[in-house]
Write a protein that holds these residues in place. Sequence first.
Motif: not given
Length: 262
Positions: A59-60, A62, A73, A94, A100-101
């Motif tokens: 994840l980008s 968390p 997340y 997504k 989260a991304f």
Amino acid sequence: MTQALLKPWFLVCTLAIGGGVLAGCQPKSDVQPEAAKQQSQNKENAISAIQAKVVPVKLSKPEACDAEGCIQYDIQTVNSNLKWIDDYFIARIKKADPIAFSTEPNQKINTSDGAAPNLSQSSTYVRFVSQYYDQATFAIQSYSYSAGAAHGMYHQEFVNFDLNTKKRLALEDILVKGAEQQVLDALYDANTMWLEQHNIERSQLKLSDNFYYGANGLVFVYPLYELASYAEGMTELNLPYAAMTQLIKAEYLPSLPHYPAP
């Protein structure tokens, strides 16, 4: 004398070798043997046995934060031998949790006097459930907790795939056209005792598109609070396959024993 004996032998060898060379230069037939054709066709039509393991998703964010607090997340999905299935779940995840991304930086949390930063949680887990030849079932388990709530909320969604068409199966895809009301009546009849105990009349029950293939029947799954209390959890109503032989399309009905008449 020796030379006279050698000459015929040399001529024979030359002709034999020459014949071999000529034979090797003959054009190959473009027509495959029937057995090879059949083997190739069988390989194309073969259904893969699913091999899947659960892996964490990178994840980008968390933990995503804004002025009011943060959301943590935890997302895990399947890594299988069928890429199109893996791609399906990543796309779903997504779409459900874009934050989260996101590559946008987190906002600064408000920590001034009187502020009460929140810490919430969001979890998503995908797992492989079962396979019946060309039909496969996966489950998406999700949990969310908003800071200050009395309890978290969870849900389990079953995703059924047709491995031939590489598409998700909705309930209407597996039922015989126009059979919905018959299925609904049969479902109520098969679960009458439980439904009456929960004061659910026949007219109140609806078919759920959240279903999976159980050991003895098609299992319809209902979300929290729809048919029962939070404490009782998600409701599952089973409809025996024996009651659905004329209601499910033949290609989606599991192979059943021929039971003796009662």
